[in-house]
Design a protein around this motif. Structure first.
Motif, mmCIF file in Angstrom:
data_model
loop_
_atom_site.group_PDB
_atom_site.id
_atom_site.type_symbol
_atom_site.label_atom_id
_atom_site.label_comp_id
_atom_site.label_asym_id
_atom_site.label_seq_id
_atom_site.Cartn_x
_atom_site.Cartn_y
_atom_site.Cartn_z
ATOM 1 N N GLU A 74 26.936 20.822 62.762
ATOM 2 C CA GLU A 74 26.476 22.100 63.342
ATOM 3 C C GLU A 74 27.179 23.309 62.729
ATOM 4 O O GLU A 74 27.305 24.358 63.340
ATOM 5 N N ASN A 75 27.648 23.143 61.499
ATOM 6 C CA ASN A 75 28.227 24.263 60.754
ATOM 7 C C ASN A 75 27.225 24.764 59.734
ATOM 8 O O ASN A 75 26.335 24.028 59.308
ATOM 9 N N ALA A 76 27.378 26.021 59.341
ATOM 10 C CA ALA A 76 26.528 26.576 58.282
ATOM 11 C C ALA A 76 27.437 27.101 57.177
ATOM 12 O O ALA A 76 28.533 27.578 57.441
ATOM 13 N N TYR A 77 26.974 26.965 55.935
ATOM 14 C CA TYR A 77 27.777 27.358 54.775
ATOM 15 C C TYR A 77 27.039 28.400 53.952
ATOM 16 O O TYR A 77 25.816 28.333 53.813
ATOM 17 N N ASP A 78 27.791 29.341 53.387
ATOM 18 C CA ASP A 78 27.181 30.346 52.516
ATOM 19 C C ASP A 78 26.668 29.693 51.239
ATOM 20 O O ASP A 78 27.388 28.917 50.597
ATOM 21 N N ILE A 79 25.439 30.021 50.892
ATOM 22 C CA ILE A 79 24.874 29.562 49.613
ATOM 23 C C ILE A 79 24.117 30.724 48.986
ATOM 24 O O ILE A 79 23.845 31.728 49.647
ATOM 25 N N ARG A 80 23.793 30.557 47.723
ATOM 26 C CA ARG A 80 22.963 31.545 47.035
ATOM 27 C C ARG A 80 21.702 30.827 46.586
ATOM 28 O O ARG A 80 21.765 29.703 46.080
ATOM 29 N N LEU A 81 20.548 31.457 46.822
ATOM 30 C CA LEU A 81 19.263 30.863 46.416
ATOM 31 C C LEU A 81 18.760 31.554 45.163
ATOM 32 O O LEU A 81 18.874 32.779 45.038
ATOM 33 N N LYS A 82 18.207 30.754 44.276
ATOM 34 C CA LYS A 82 17.616 31.302 43.051
ATOM 35 C C LYS A 82 16.226 30.683 42.919
ATOM 36 O O LYS A 82 16.093 29.464 42.784
ATOM 37 N N LEU A 83 15.209 31.535 43.018
ATOM 38 C CA LEU A 83 13.825 31.046 43.005
ATOM 39 C C LEU A 83 13.126 31.502 41.733
ATOM 40 O O LEU A 83 13.022 32.692 41.463
ATOM 41 N N THR A 84 12.655 30.528 40.956
ATOM 42 C CA THR A 84 11.817 30.852 39.794
ATOM 43 C C THR A 84 10.411 30.333 40.104
ATOM 44 O O THR A 84 10.181 29.748 41.169
ATOM 45 N N LYS A 85 9.485 30.527 39.179
ATOM 46 C CA LYS A 85 8.101 30.076 39.375
ATOM 47 C C LYS A 85 8.033 28.588 39.711
ATOM 48 O O LYS A 85 7.171 28.154 40.467
ATOM 49 N N GLU A 86 8.954 27.797 39.109
ATOM 50 C CA GLU A 86 8.811 26.344 39.211
ATOM 51 C C GLU A 86 9.916 25.630 39.975
ATOM 52 O O GLU A 86 9.752 24.473 40.354
ATOM 53 N N GLN A 109 22.875 27.313 45.050
ATOM 54 C CA GLN A 109 24.172 27.491 44.409
ATOM 55 C C GLN A 109 25.260 27.620 45.470
ATOM 56 O O GLN A 109 25.035 28.197 46.530
ATOM 57 N N LYS A 110 26.431 27.049 45.161
ATOM 58 C CA LYS A 110 27.603 27.226 46.029
ATOM 59 C C LYS A 110 28.701 27.871 45.200
ATOM 60 O O LYS A 110 28.779 27.653 43.986
ATOM 61 N N GLN A 111 29.569 28.638 45.864
ATOM 62 C CA GLN A 111 30.671 29.263 45.140
ATOM 63 C C GLN A 111 31.768 28.250 44.880
ATOM 64 O O GLN A 111 32.058 27.395 45.702
ATOM 65 N N THR A 130 16.612 36.172 43.964
ATOM 66 C CA THR A 130 17.891 35.604 44.382
ATOM 67 C C THR A 130 18.314 36.234 45.705
ATOM 68 O O THR A 130 17.880 37.340 46.045
ATOM 69 N N GLY A 131 19.159 35.529 46.428
ATOM 70 C CA GLY A 131 19.666 36.069 47.690
ATOM 71 C C GLY A 131 20.627 35.113 48.356
ATOM 72 O O GLY A 131 20.721 33.941 47.978
ATOM 73 N N ILE A 132 21.332 35.623 49.333
ATOM 74 C CA ILE A 132 22.325 34.832 50.056
ATOM 75 C C ILE A 132 21.702 34.280 51.336
ATOM 76 O O ILE A 132 20.962 34.969 52.023
ATOM 77 N N ALA A 133 21.989 33.017 51.617
ATOM 78 C CA ALA A 133 21.515 32.396 52.861
ATOM 79 C C ALA A 133 22.606 31.453 53.349
ATOM 80 O O ALA A 133 23.706 31.422 52.794
ATOM 81 N N LEU A 134 22.281 30.714 54.400
ATOM 82 C CA LEU A 134 23.215 29.716 54.916
ATOM 83 C C LEU A 134 22.567 28.347 54.815
ATOM 84 O O LEU A 134 21.349 28.218 54.975
#
Length: 517
Positions: A15-27, A32-34, A4-8
């Protein structure tokens, strides 16, 4: 193992970027957004919350705001001060957009207008808010709980002014007012990361390039699912983070491809196994300097090299390939690699065969597959490790096919006679009369000392006579000379590999690059 980690998430239109959270599993890769969710009590309007704040003598409303219509964003709460009015309600969060102040709509108000309203709203201020799920990253809002311990926004100031409303404003109250505390049966809210998009990684593809260009995105890429659903452009804070995520996602996609191959191979005969398959970009022919690339799915299976526009999912799909070539008659060639010191390495693979193609391309990790009648396909992959795998897989698939086939015979002619020319893994080269089957000449692979051709149909093969040590020239004419030359090359390379596999390994351009890096 979940990463998991935070990205944009970058929006190319605004041309805007938004905070998101990534969740990577095997498949699956999940974005995710807050959002603020109601965790208990009855919530009448799912998105809007109306909160009454009592201005305190010390600390005022206990919050700061940012943004405004002049920045094309709503006014949002940018800070909430501990143990003060806003925090005590339990219903306000950093990232909440202010919609109304005491019944007055402020959705299109400027920053100063909202500050003025809040400062002069009296001791009881009723505000209606809605959590701004896509807060542009230029607001530099702290992610707050339940964010990760590393707060990317800390230490960077926003270009937008942060107005503190912990000041008293025009309070007439001298006695401390009762705090703005939540009432027992009022709904309770929490800020949480919510899943907004899940992208299955099986047969997914990654693109680091801006659409239709050779321009690499800086610390960003896009993941596209088999059905075409895109994550959008994932932007990372550092090159290291971008590389880590790219590697992690590529590894998971490769592992799933391997599983798909094993499944497919259960239904195939031992001589028709899938050796390797995966996505590449193919450079389109006939385009001018603005080179266009298109995603293609390649597969090495049994005796053939397949090019698809979409991956084969069922056994029936294999006949729907755009192109199918015999593996003995293709030549794999690596073009160039982007080295650490920013120079191009132009490489010739195998036994020094080099037909220099147009190398004006700006993409690293390119290879071409030369096929019959002088034609070729030019491909690019996203990572150096993928290039190494394709190189190894083509070698293996071609060598297996040569050993399985044993020999290949081509019709040819010389001085009006119709002849047959055979390349045989055990015997070498044989030429015989097509009618009488009389053998005209025979040489071992080791006797071939050189060759030259006219680039069309004629080839001269130079053999050394074992007894006289003299060079004998044999001239032949073929309908598809390229296919024959590739076949000779495949058989000789396979022969060398069977005698000296270490030599073939030492010729690997891509793997040398991988180790040097």
């Amino acid at each position: 193992q979940t990463k998991t980690g935070i990205a944009l998430l970058y929006d190319e239109v605004s041309e805007n970027a938004y905070d998101i959270r990534l969740k990577l599993t095997k498949e699956v890769l999940t974005i995710q957004k807050q959002d603020v969710v109601c965790v208990s009590g009855s919530d009448h309007s799912a998105h809007h919350r109306t909160v009454t704040l009592r201005r305190q003598p010390v600390g005022g409303l206990g919050l700061s705001i940012k943004g405004g219509a002049e920045h094309k964003v709503p006014v949002v709460i940018s800070k909430i001060f501990k143990d003060q009015a806003a925090e005590q309600t339990g219903m306000l969060f950093i990232g909440d957009a202010i919609i109304q102040v005491n019944g007055i709509n402020v959705e299109s108000a400027t920053h100063e207008e909202v500050v003025h309203l809040l400062r002069n709203a009296g001791d009881e201020v009723t505000i209606t808010v809605q959590y701004l799920r896509e807060a542009p990253s230029f607001l530099k809002l702290p992610l707050g709980s339940p964010g990760p311990s590393s707060d990317h926004s800390s230490g960077t100031s926003s270009p937008l002014f942060d107005s503190g409303l912990h000041l008293n404003g025009n309070s007439t109250n001298t006695a401390p007012s009762s705090p703005s505390s939540p009432i027992a049966n009022e709904p309770k809210y929490e800020k949480r990361w919510l899943d907004t998009l899940s992208v299955p990684l099986s047969m997914a593809r990654i693109s680091r390039y801006k659409t239709g260009t050779d321009k690499l995105r800086s610390n960003a890429f896009e993941v596209l699912a088999l059905d075409g659903v895109s994550t959008g452009i994932l932007q990372f804070y550092t090159a290291q983070e971008s590389a880590d995520w790219l590697r992690a996602m590529s590894t998971n996609i490769s592992d799933l491809t391997l599983q798909n191959m094993k499944m497919a191979n259960k239904c195939c005969s031992p001589s028709d196994q899938v050796i390797h398959m995966g996505w590449v970009n193919e450079r389109l022919e006939g385009t001018d300097s603005s080179q266009l690339y298109k995603f293609k799915f390649l597969a090495l299976k049994g005796s053939s090299f397949y090019i698809f526009s979409t991956p084969p999912v069922s056994t029936l799909d294999w006949v729907r390939a755009e192109k199918i070539y015999n593996l003995c008659e293709v030549l794999f060639k690596i073009h160039k690699l982007w080295l650490a010191d920013d120079c191009w390495l132009q490489a010739n693979l195998y036994l020094g065969i080099h037909q220099d193609l147009d190398l004006e391309d700006q993409r690293p990790y390119c290879f071409s597959v030369m096929v019959g009648h002088g034609k070729s396909h030019y491909f690019n992959v996203e990572l150096g490790s993928e290039l190494a795998v394709w190189e190894k897989s083509f070698q293996r698939a071609i060598f297996l096919e040569v050993q399985r086939t044993g020999s290949k015979t081509y019709m040819c002619s010389w001085q009006g006679d119709t002849l047959c020319f055979t390349v045989d893994f055990a015997l070498g080269f044989t030429c015989f009369d097509s009618k009488t089957k009389n053998v005209l000449w025979r040489f071992k692979f080791s006797q071939l000392k050189g060759s030259s051709d006219d680039g069309k149909t004629r080839v001269k093969l130079l053999f050394q006579n074992l007894d006289t040590k003299q060079i004998e020239t044999k001239e032949l004419e073929f309908q598809d000379l390229t296919a024959v030359l590739h076949c000779i090359h495949s058989f000789i390379a396979a022969k060398v590999a069977s005698v000296d596999p270490v030599f073939i390994d030492s010729q690997s351009i891509a793997r040398k690059y991988m180790y040097s890096n």
